[in-house]
Design a protein around this motif. Structure first.
Motif: not given
Length: 247
Positions: A48, A51, A55, A81, A84-85
C-alpha cells in the motif's frame, strides 16, 4: 503541473535528479527511498505504501538499485503499481554493457530493462558508464592494503553523476523515447592510470600491481564491453572530480 516520482531519490544519482527537476520549476517531485518520509518504501516488498507514492504520478524516474540483489522484484512491484496508477512514462537508468558483460548485477539490470520494455507503459531507458563515485569507493577500499592490486588490462570511462542526472531530468520532462543513446564519460583510461590519479589526489603512496583475474565477467571488462567510446558525452573528468573532492 507534472508530478514526478524519483525512486532511490536520496542516492548518489537520485539526489541529483531530484535537485535538477526541482530547479526546473513547475513540477511536483516526490522522493522515494526506504527511509525518506513521506514516501518511505521498500520496492522489493511493494504494498500500500508504494501505491500511495505512485498515486497521481505522471512520470517515474527509476534510480533505485542494489548490487546485493532484489532489482528484478523491485521493478515488478513498481511496474505493477505504475499500471494501476495510470503512470504515463517510466524512465530507467541502466549501465553500459549490461548485454555484453556477464556479471550478475548487470544481468539483473538487463532483466529490468526488459520488464520495462514489456510493461505496456511509455518508457525510456538510458545506459551510462560508471560514476566517478564508484571508482573513488573502489580505490578507497583498495588503498587500505599496503599494496594496491588492480585488475590487469581493464579500462574505464567514468562519468559525473550530476551530468547523468541532467540527462535523466531532460528525458523525464519529454515524451517516452524508448532506448536512447548511451551516455559515457569524456575519457577512456586504464584502471591503473585512474588509480594513480586517486593516489596523487589523496597524497598516498602505494605500489600498484596489475593482477590478472579469471572468469567471463573479467573477460567482458577486459574486452571493453562496459565502455562507450563513441558516446563521450560527459564533460567532467575523473581528475576534475578528484580535485573537487580532495583539494
Amino acid at each position: 503541473m507534472t508530478t514526478i516520482l524519483v525512486t532511490g531519490g536520496t542516492g548518489t544519482l537520485g539526489r541529483h535528479v531530484v535537485e535538477r527537476l526541482r530547479q526546473d520549476g513547475g513540477n511536483e517531485v516526490r522522493v522515494l527511498s526506504r527511509s525518506s518520509r513521506p514516501y518511505a518504501v521498500d520496492l522489493r516488498k511493494g504494498g500500500a505504501e508504494l501505491d500511495a507514492a505512485v498515486a497521481g504520478v505522471d512520470t517515474i524516474v527509476h534510480c533505485a538499485s542494489s548490487p546485493g540483489g532484489g532489482d528484478e522484484q523491485a521493478a515488478r512491484n513498481l511496474v505493477a503499481a505504475a499500471r494501476r496508477a495510470g503512470v504515463r512514462h517510466l524512465v530507467y537508468i541502466s549501465i553500459v554493457g549490461v548485454d555484453r558483460v556477464p556479471l550478475g548485477y548487470y544481468q539483473a539490470k538487463l532483466a529490468v530493462e526488459r520488464q520495462i520494455e514489456e510493461s505496456g507503459l511509455g518508457w525510456t531507458v538510458l545506459r551510462a558508464t560508471q560514476f566517478h563515485d564508484l571508482l573513488v569507493r573502489l580505490f578507497q577500499a583498495m588503498a587500505k592494503l599496503p599494496v594496491m592490486l588492480v585488475p590487469a588490462g581493464v579500462s574505464d570511462q567514468p562519468v559525473d553523476a550530476s551530468e547523468v542526472a541532467a540527462r535523466l531530468a531532460e528525458l523525464a520532462l519529454a515524451a517516452p523515447a524508448g532506448r536512447v543513446e548511451d551516455l559515457g564519460g569524456p575519457e577512456v583510461r586504464p584502471l591503473d592510470d585512474l588509480a594513480r590519479s586517486y593516489l596523487r589526489a589523496t597524497a598516498r603512496r602505494r605500489p600498484l600491481i596489475r593482477v590478472p583475474l579469471a572468469g567471463k565477467a573479467y573477460r567482458g571488462f577486459r574486452s571493453g564491453g562496459h565502455l562507450a567510446p563513441e558516446h563521450r558525452v560527459g564533460k567532467g573528468t575523473f581528475d576534475d572530480d578528484l580535485a573537487a573532492r580532495f583539494s
